[in-house]
Every structure is written in structure tokens, then in C-alpha cells.
Design a protein around this motif. Structure first.
Motif, PDB file in Angstrom:
ATOM      1  N   GLU A 451       0.834  -1.208   0.000  1.00 22.24           N
ATOM      2  CA  GLU A 451       0.000   0.000   0.000  1.00 22.24           C
ATOM      3  C   GLU A 451       0.869   1.260   0.000  1.00 22.24           C
ATOM      4  O   GLU A 451       0.594   2.227  -0.715  1.00 22.24           O
ATOM      5  CB  GLU A 451      -0.915  -0.017   1.219  1.00 22.24           C
ATOM      6  N   ILE A 452       1.916   1.232   0.822  1.00 21.73           N
ATOM      7  CA  ILE A 452       2.814   2.397   0.862  1.00 21.73           C
ATOM      8  C   ILE A 452       3.487   2.589  -0.486  1.00 21.73           C
ATOM      9  O   ILE A 452       3.660   3.720  -0.966  1.00 21.73           O
ATOM     10  CB  ILE A 452       3.851   2.203   1.982  1.00 21.73           C
ATOM     11  N   SER A 453       3.861   1.486  -1.153  1.00 18.35           N
ATOM     12  CA  SER A 453       4.519   1.590  -2.460  1.00 18.35           C
ATOM     13  C   SER A 453       3.589   2.207  -3.491  1.00 18.35           C
ATOM     14  O   SER A 453       4.005   3.018  -4.326  1.00 18.35           O
ATOM     15  CB  SER A 453       4.977   0.207  -2.912  1.00 18.35           C
ATOM     16  N   GLU A 454       2.268   1.803  -3.462  1.00 22.16           N
ATOM     17  CA  GLU A 454       1.317   2.381  -4.417  1.00 22.16           C
ATOM     18  C   GLU A 454       1.204   3.885  -4.232  1.00 22.16           C
ATOM     19  O   GLU A 454       1.172   4.652  -5.188  1.00 22.16           O
ATOM     20  CB  GLU A 454      -0.061   1.720  -4.223  1.00 22.16           C
ATOM     21  N   TYR A 455       1.160   4.295  -2.968  1.00 23.61           N
ATOM     22  CA  TYR A 455       1.082   5.736  -2.714  1.00 23.61           C
ATOM     23  C   TYR A 455       2.374   6.429  -3.155  1.00 23.61           C
ATOM     24  O   TYR A 455       2.353   7.513  -3.719  1.00 23.61           O
ATOM     25  CB  TYR A 455       0.832   5.974  -1.228  1.00 23.61           C
ATOM     26  N   ALA A 456       3.522   5.775  -2.914  1.00 26.06           N
ATOM     27  CA  ALA A 456       4.805   6.368  -3.291  1.00 26.06           C
ATOM     28  C   ALA A 456       4.916   6.523  -4.797  1.00 26.06           C
ATOM     29  O   ALA A 456       5.505   7.491  -5.304  1.00 26.06           O
ATOM     30  CB  ALA A 456       5.948   5.513  -2.760  1.00 26.06           C
ATOM     31  N   ILE A 457       4.345   5.552  -5.569  1.00 22.61           N
ATOM     32  CA  ILE A 457       4.384   5.655  -7.034  1.00 22.61           C
ATOM     33  C   ILE A 457       3.656   6.916  -7.482  1.00 22.61           C
ATOM     34  O   ILE A 457       4.133   7.660  -8.366  1.00 22.61           O
ATOM     35  CB  ILE A 457       3.760   4.396  -7.662  1.00 22.61           C
ATOM     36  N   ALA A 458       2.508   7.187  -6.857  1.00 19.80           N
ATOM     37  CA  ALA A 458       1.760   8.391  -7.221  1.00 19.80           C
ATOM     38  C   ALA A 458       2.539   9.650  -6.860  1.00 19.80           C
ATOM     39  O   ALA A 458       2.567  10.624  -7.609  1.00 19.80           O
ATOM     40  CB  ALA A 458       0.400   8.377  -6.520  1.00 19.80           C
ATOM     41  N   ARG A 468      11.629   2.961  -6.484  1.00 22.62           N
ATOM     42  CA  ARG A 468      12.238   1.642  -6.356  1.00 22.62           C
ATOM     43  C   ARG A 468      11.992   1.117  -4.939  1.00 22.62           C
ATOM     44  O   ARG A 468      12.378   1.750  -3.960  1.00 22.62           O
ATOM     45  CB  ARG A 468      13.737   1.740  -6.625  1.00 22.62           C
ATOM     46  N   TYR A 469      11.317  -0.039  -4.889  1.00 23.61           N
ATOM     47  CA  TYR A 469      11.081  -0.714  -3.604  1.00 23.61           C
ATOM     48  C   TYR A 469      11.936  -1.978  -3.587  1.00 23.61           C
ATOM     49  O   TYR A 469      11.869  -2.802  -4.498  1.00 23.61           O
ATOM     50  CB  TYR A 469       9.604  -1.066  -3.440  1.00 23.61           C
ATOM     51  N   TYR A 470      12.733  -2.149  -2.525  1.00 28.38           N
ATOM     52  CA  TYR A 470      13.716  -3.230  -2.512  1.00 28.38           C
ATOM     53  C   TYR A 470      13.713  -3.895  -1.139  1.00 28.38           C
ATOM     54  O   TYR A 470      13.936  -3.243  -0.127  1.00 28.38           O
ATOM     55  CB  TYR A 470      15.106  -2.675  -2.822  1.00 28.38           C
ATOM     56  N   ALA A 471      13.410  -5.210  -1.150  1.00 30.20           N
ATOM     57  CA  ALA A 471      13.522  -6.025   0.063  1.00 30.20           C
ATOM     58  C   ALA A 471      14.475  -7.163  -0.259  1.00 30.20           C
ATOM     59  O   ALA A 471      14.073  -8.185  -0.836  1.00 30.20           O
ATOM     60  CB  ALA A 471      12.156  -6.556   0.479  1.00 30.20           C
ATOM     61  N   PRO A 472      15.775  -7.023   0.036  1.00 37.49           N
ATOM     62  CA  PRO A 472      16.770  -7.995  -0.427  1.00 37.49           C
ATOM     63  C   PRO A 472      16.633  -9.369   0.211  1.00 37.49           C
ATOM     64  O   PRO A 472      17.136 -10.341  -0.321  1.00 37.49           O
ATOM     65  CB  PRO A 472      18.094  -7.343  -0.035  1.00 37.49           C
ATOM     66  N   GLU A 473      15.980  -9.462   1.342  1.00 44.61           N
ATOM     67  CA  GLU A 473      15.806 -10.742   2.019  1.00 44.61           C
ATOM     68  C   GLU A 473      14.320 -10.948   2.338  1.00 44.61           C
ATOM     69  O   GLU A 473      13.504 -10.032   2.197  1.00 44.61           O
ATOM     70  CB  GLU A 473      16.630 -10.783   3.302  1.00 44.61           C
ATOM     71  N   ARG A 474      13.979 -12.155   2.774  1.00 41.46           N
ATOM     72  CA  ARG A 474      12.590 -12.415   3.144  1.00 41.46           C
ATOM     73  C   ARG A 474      12.183 -11.562   4.337  1.00 41.46           C
ATOM     74  O   ARG A 474      12.999 -11.230   5.187  1.00 41.46           O
ATOM     75  CB  ARG A 474      12.421 -13.889   3.481  1.00 41.46           C
ATOM     76  N   ILE A 475      10.914 -11.233   4.367  1.00 40.88           N
ATOM     77  CA  ILE A 475      10.392 -10.432   5.474  1.00 40.88           C
ATOM     78  C   ILE A 475       9.217 -11.182   6.095  1.00 40.88           C
ATOM     79  O   ILE A 475       8.485 -11.913   5.413  1.00 40.88           O
ATOM     80  CB  ILE A 475       9.951  -9.023   5.018  1.00 40.88           C
ATOM     81  N   PRO A 476       9.014 -11.051   7.405  1.00 41.00           N
ATOM     82  CA  PRO A 476       7.900 -11.749   8.064  1.00 41.00           C
ATOM     83  C   PRO A 476       6.557 -11.183   7.629  1.00 41.00           C
ATOM     84  O   PRO A 476       6.433  -9.985   7.350  1.00 41.00           O
ATOM     85  CB  PRO A 476       8.169 -11.501   9.551  1.00 41.00           C
ATOM     86  N   ARG A 477       5.548 -12.050   7.579  1.00 40.31           N
ATOM     87  CA  ARG A 477       4.244 -11.593   7.110  1.00 40.31           C
ATOM     88  C   ARG A 477       3.464 -10.917   8.234  1.00 40.31           C
ATOM     89  O   ARG A 477       2.836  -9.877   8.004  1.00 40.31           O
ATOM     90  CB  ARG A 477       3.454 -12.777   6.546  1.00 40.31           C
ATOM     91  N   GLU A 478       3.511 -11.454   9.434  1.00 45.26           N
ATOM     92  CA  GLU A 478       2.711 -10.904  10.525  1.00 45.26           C
ATOM     93  C   GLU A 478       3.625 -10.503  11.683  1.00 45.26           C
ATOM     94  O   GLU A 478       4.421 -11.314  12.167  1.00 45.26           O
ATOM     95  CB  GLU A 478       1.679 -11.932  11.008  1.00 45.26           C
TER      96      GLU A 478
END
Length: 690
Positions: A451-458, A468-478
Motif C-alpha cells: 500500500e505504501i509503495s502504491e502511494y509512493a508511485i503516485a 524503487r522498492y527493494y527487500a533484499p531478504e525475506r520479510i515476516p508476514r505478521e
């Protein structure tokens, strides 16, 4: 002042001066005597220690001379060259030396002496025959060799041949060096003298062992200083310092030296104190074993005069202090009542001032709180009509055609922008009026970041930026965190990045690292924009602090973001280079909701290019407007300030010659095409400069 007070004051001053003088003299004498006794004990100990060292050195020289004299090869060599052949005295030293050193045994014994003298730091070791001719020496192979040198009449050689050992102090004829000589007789197996071995030790080398705190002198029977740790005493005569009956002719056959000006201080009750060339010394002496020399240690008494002066000045200071106290006390006695009255008046005045200050401080706090409350009320009241506009525009979207849909989206963007500014004001007011609340809940982190990325694109598309959104490693879901607050922080940072970057890159990086039962989330928002000059040491995290004067914001974004991050247990940091970009980063430690591997999402990389810009339309030239006025219009369009653009038209473009330009301008305003308005202003500015 009453006469009786004056008389008492004079009596007290006289008594005080007498008391200080008597006590000061007694204390000074005690301190001085203790200091001298301590110095005497230290000097005595140093004298005994140094005497032991000197005795050891002389004993070592005798031992070395005896040891060499009893070497078989030395005895053999001495037997070969026991006396010089007839006519040898008429030869030169070089001729005699040449005759000796042709013998391998001469060289071998000389090398032995050289190795021994080098190890023991002796000047040289050499052997003489009964004709006093030097047969070999430790320096036989050096330019200053003494081989072939005839030492006739040397007292230490004659004493060695007569009694077995001899010693003397002398000054070298060639290089004027000061040296000690110790000789031992060479006897064959029948105890018949064959010659002598001499060890020479230079006085400067021996002086290195006189390394105590005080001045050390080695004195012969004449009173001449043969070795010293102080240059002014070297070779001077100090016979007056020797014990009574010890002065006599020296066996050294040397000049007695220039006498020093010496006088005893025994008449003043100090038997061991002497004046030498005008300076006072404490003296300790001890004879050196098996020699003609006395070791004398002189401890300087130069510190006595400054000590006495210090005692005098201390006594004078104490006397002056006492007199001052007496004078002040006498004055205080007559003014006590007046002082009490003045103190009561001062206390009443101070109490009144404190009341006024407390009242002023309370009033200032109340006014500051009222201002914050007014700011909150204004922000809230401004938000209501904008929310209505936003709601109606959403209703109109359901039945709008394509053109109307774009126009309504433009309205919503403008409303959203104004609401964001008002939200910043409300957040600031709320933070000032009450503590910042953080409510951790179970949060789907990947969904929140999408959601934050969609707003950032606008946000980035408004100024032609790539996101550019970059998560080089896995991230926890909850995770258990306040998603709303985290979104508020990241959107504030992304909004600033997009606002101060043109045709560049805005990035969001997220790294998650498990640490036990928690997860360390590393967030980083970077841009390639104008950057911040951190050398100016501006408080960029303070309220109402703008990075650029004309940024169009309230200056509360970073302030609010810093407060939220701090409330969540982190700290917002910044790295920036002016003209190259800025990076804001922080770390949050968040508890896991679940530890299963399935609760971690894969790494993700997203990069969105800006939408292609429409080609600028061909525009006619209009009546010239000032560049500064057109720059103002471009800035208003950049920030979507519709009302201010209408006022700009009324102020600067109300003439008939400006009608074509105003027509184009209003056409774009009706479509809420602020990008077109900005392009129109910049195009007209460029045409006016051609």
C-alpha cells in the motif's frame, strides 16, 4: 565607631601579629629541619650506594688486570720481550711497534685484550715490559695504537713492579682525556717479574655510574676532583672538603687543579653544610676501598631560600587575612542592625519578584497551550469542508466519463494534498497537547508495504521520478506493530523525498533480521534530490523547520516522523550530501506473531518508471511578463495551489494584452492540469528571454 571598639581592634591586631610571627618561625624551623634531615638521610644513602658501585668498578679493574697478567700467553709474551734490546730507545715508536706486531703472539694477545676491553667498556688494556715499552695493546691494529710507546716514570707502573699492583689517575698527553690506570705485575713460574698489564678506564665513562640525584665527586689526596657528575667541578681542587689529616701529595703526579672558593657553615650550627663558589651544599663523604680516593656527595641547598620565602609569604598572607577579618568584624559590629534591616527588605523584594516570575511563566505556558489548541481547532475546521469535497468527488466518479474521471481524480489529489498538510498540523497539535499514542496490533507487513509503495508511485510521478522498492531478504508476514504509525512515518519520508527530487530516483528499502523473539526491521528511504547541507547544523527534526524556504510544506513532517519513531523504540537518522541526495533510516524491534517459515514472504524488487510526459503544445507569444512573476506561477502550479493561482491572475495578468495567455491558463485550470500550468509559465518565460 565607638572608641572602645577601636582600642579592642588595635589590641587584637597586635596580638594577632605577635602570634603569627612566633608560630610561623617555629613551624618554619620545624619544616626546614625535617627537610634537611630527610635530605641528609637521602644523601647518606646515595653516598653509600655510589661508593659500593665505585668500589666494585675499581675491584673489577684490579681483577681484570690480575687475570690478564696470569694468562699463559701473556706470561710467554712478557718473557720473550722482557726488556728492550740495546738501541731500542733511539728508534721511533712506529719502528718499535713494527718490530712487535710482526710477532703473531703479539697480535693474538692484543686481540684478546681488545675483546675484553670492548666487553667491559674499558678505554684500553695494554702490556709493558721492564723497559716500560708497550709490547701489545687492545688497539694494536688502530691508527692511534700505543704499541711501541715507552711510559717511563709512570707511578702506577713502578708501583705494580714494586708491590704487585698499582693505580693512578692521569690526563693523557695526546688527547687530554681523563683516565684511571690500574696495573698488575706479570710474574713467571719462578715469581720473577716480566712486565705489567694495565687497564685504562676513562673518567667520562666512570662518571656515567655517578647517576644519583645529587652531585658526586671522586677526589684524590691533593683534593683534585678526578671524576664528577657536574661539569663545573671537573679537575677543580676541593681539598677543604676532605677530612682533617687526609690532604697530602698524590701519587698521580698531576697538577692539583684550580681551587674552588669553599667555606664551612659550622659557625652557624651546620657542621655538614658548606658554601662552594657562593652556593650552599649539604656534604657527605666516604673513602673508596683500596684506593687513594674519597667519594664526596653534595646535595644542593638552593631550595632553602625559596622555602623560607614561601614560609614568610604564607605568614604574611595569614597575618593580612587575620587583620582583614578583624577589621571586617569590627565594622560588622557597628552595622549589624542596618544589615538586618536591609536583608529583610531584600527578602521581601525577592519574594515579590519570584511571585511575578512564576505568574509570568504560568501565563506564557497557558498562552503557548492556547496557541497549540487554536492550531488544532483551525486544522480540524479546515479539514471538514475538504472532506466533503472529497466525498462528493468520489460519488461523482461512479457515473463519470473518461474526461470527467480524470478531472475528478485531479480534484481528489489536490484535496488529498491539502488534507495531508492539515493532518501534519493536527498531528503536531496533538503531540504537543498529549503524549503520542502507539497501539501495536497484528499487522500484515508485506500488504502494508505494498500500500505504501502504491502511494509512493503516485507521489513520484508528480515530478517525473522513478520509484524503487527493494527487500533484499525475506520479510515476516505478521508482526505486532502499529501499522498506521509506521505508514505515517514512511509516507512522510517518501513525500519529502519525492518533493525535493526531480527526474531522479526515490527508494524504499526494508531488511528484516530475526533476533530471538523479535525482528529487527531496518527501513531506509533514499533519494537523488537536492540533498541537505548538514554542515549548517540546522535542526531538521524540529517543528516548522523547512529544508527549502519555498517548499510549500508546514515543516512538520520530519518532526512528526521523529516523534513516532522514538515512541516505537527507534531513532531516525539522516545521511546527506548537498546536491546528491539524502537517506533517512531507522530500526524498529518488533515481536513476532508466528515463527513458522510459511509466515515469511520472499524477497521483492519493484521499480516503476515515471509516466511519459505529454509533449508541450505550441503556444503563441504573449505580452511579456516578468521572469520573477512567471517563476511564482510555476511554483504555485507545482504545489497545486488553485486559489493562489486565481489571485495571481488578478494581480499580474489583468490587462487586455494578457488575454491570450489568461485564456490558455484558465483552460488548464478548468481541467486541474497543474502540470500544464507549470509548463505554460516556463514556456512563456523562455520565449520572453529569446
Amino acid at each position: 565607631m565607638p572608641p572602645v571598639v577601636r582600642r579592642v581592634r588595635l589590641y587584637l591586631i597586635a596580638f594577632w601579629l605577635a602570634l603569627v610571627a612566633g608560630l610561623s618561625w617555629w613551624i618554619s624551623q620545624r619544616i626546614e629541619n625535617n627537610w634537611i634531615e630527610s635530605l641528609a638521610a637521602n644523601t647518606e644513602y646515595e653516598t653509600e650506594t655510589t661508593a659500593l658501585v665505585m668500589d666494585r668498578l675499581f675491584a673489577e679493574m684490579f681483577s681484570v688486570a690480575n687475570m690478564v697478567a696470569r694468562q699463559a700467553q701473556v706470561i710467554e709474551l712478557a718473557s720473550i720481550y722482557r726488556t728492550d734490546p740495546p738501541g731500542a730507545a733511539e728508534l721511533t715508536r712506529e719502528q718499535r711497534a713494527d718490530r712487535f706486531i710482526r710477532d703473531p703472539l703479539v697480535r693474538k694477545v692484543g686481540d684478546f685484550m681488545n675483546a675484553l676491553s670492548s666487553d667491559l667498556r674499558y678505554a684500553r688494556i695494554y702490556m709493558n715490559n721492564l723497559s716500560d715499552d708497550t709490547v701489545t695493546a687492545s688497539n694494536w691494529n688502530e691508527p692511534d695504537s700505543i704499541v711501541g710507546m715507552i711510559y717511563s716514570g709512570r707511578p702506577y707502573l713502578m708501583e705494580a713492579l714494586r708491590s704487585g699492583n698499582g693505580h693512578s689517575f692521569g690526563i693523557a698527553r695526546l688527547n687530554k682525556s681523563l683516565s684511571y690506570f690500574v696495573s698488575s705485575r706479570i710474574d713467571d713460574s719462578y715469581d720473577v717479574p716480566q712486565g705489567s698489564v694495565t687497564v685504562k678506564f676513562d673518567a667520562p665513562e666512570m662518571a656515567l655510574f655517578l647517576a644519583g640525584r645529587h652531585i658526586a665527586l671522586i677526589v684524590n689526596r691533593q683534593g683534585r676532583v678526578t671524576t664528577t657528575s657536574s661539569a663545573p667541578f671537573s679537575l677543580r681542587n676541593v681539598a677543604a672538603l676532605l677530612p682533617p689529616g687526609m690532604v697530602g701529595p698524590s701519587i698521580d703526579d698531576e697538577d692539583p687543579g684550580e681551587p674552588m672558593d669553599i667555606s664551612s657553615m659550622a659557625d652557624k650550627g651546620h657542621a655538614d653544610q658548606w658554601l662552594i663558589d657562593g652556593r650552599a651544599y649539604l656534604l657527605k663523604r666516604q673513602p673508596l676501598s683500596n684506593t687513594q680516593y674519597q667519594l664526596i656527595t653534595l646535595a644542593s641547598l638552593d631550595d632553602l631560600a625559596p622555602m623560607r620565602m614561601q614560609h614568610f609569604l604564607t605568614a604574611a598572607l595569614v597575618a593580612a587575612l587575620g587583620i582583614s577579618l578583624i577589621l571586617l568584624s569590627s565594622q560588622a559590629a557597628g552595622q549589624m542592625i542596618m544589615r538586618r534591616q536591609e536583608e529583610r527588605v531584600a527578602a521581601m523584594h525577592a519574594s515579590a519578584l519570584n511571585v511575578d516570575l512564576n505568574a509570568a511563566l504560568t501565563d506564557a505556558k497557558n498562552k503557548g497551550r492556547q496557541k497549540i489548541e487554536v492550531l488544532g481547532y483551525i486544522g480540524h475546521d479546515l479539514r471538514a469542508p475538504l472532506a466533503t469535497i472529497s466525498g462528493y468527488s468520489k460519488l461523482l466518479l461512479t457515473d463519470a466519463n473518461e474526461i470527467q474521471h480524470k478531472l475528478l481524480l485531479t480534484i481528489q489529489r489536490s484535496v488529498k494534498y491539502q488534507l495531508d498538510l492539515i493532518d501534519e498540523l493536527l498531528e503536531y497539535a496533538q503531540a504537543e497537547l498529549q503524549p503520542l499514542a502507539v497501539q501495536p496490533l497484528t499487522t500484515d507487513l508485506p500488504l502494508l508495504l505494498d500500500e505504501i509503495s502504491e502511494y509512493a508511485i503516485a507521489l513520484c510521478s508528480q515530478q517525473n521520478n522513478r520509484f524503487r522498492y527493494y527487500a533484499p531478504e525475506r520479510i515476516p508476514r505478521e508482526l505486532n506493530l502499529d501499522g498506521k504509525r509506521l505508514q505515517q512515518v514512511l509516507l512522510n519520508l517518501l513525500s519529502n523525498a519525492a518533493k525535493f527530487t526531480h527526474d531522479g530516483v526515490v527508494g524504499l528499502s526494508v531488511i528484516a533480521k530475526p533476533e530471538g523473539d523479535t525482528c529487527a526491521l531496518h527501513f531506509s528511504v533514499s533519494d537523488t534530490g537536492i540533498g541537505i547541507d548538514l554542515n549548517q547544523k540546522a535542526d531538521i527534526f524540529g517543528a516548522f523547520q523547512n529544508i527549502q524556504a519555498a517548499s510549500g510544506s508546514t515543516g512538520l513532517g520530519l518532526f512528526i516522523a521523529q516523534r513516532i519513531v522514538s515512541a516505537m523504540g527507534g531513532s531516525l537518522s539522516v545521511e546527506s550530501i548537498s546536491g546528491k541526495g539524502t537517506t533517512f533510516s531507522f530500526v524498529l524491534w518488533v515481536p513476532f506473531v508466528g515463527s513458522s517459515e510459511s509466515n515469511w514472504s520472499a524477497a521483492e524488487l519493484r521499480e516503476v518508471e515515471p509516466a511519459a510526459q505529454c509533449a508541450e503544445p505550441t503556444m503563441p507569444r504573449y505580452s511579456k511578463l516578468d521572469d520573477q512573476v512567471l517563476d511564482e506561477l510555476a511554483s504555485l502550479a507545482l504545489h497545486g495551489r488553485l486559489t493562489d493561482i486565481e489571485r495571481w491572475i488578478e494581480r499580474h495578468a489583468n490587462e487586455a494584452a494578457h488575454a491570450p495567455f489568461v485564456t490558455q491558463l484558465r483552460d488548464r485550470l478548468e481541467r486541474f492540469d497543474f502540470t500544464g500550468v507549470q509548463a505554460l509559465a516556463l514556456h512563456n518565460k523562455n520565449q520572453s528571454n529569446q
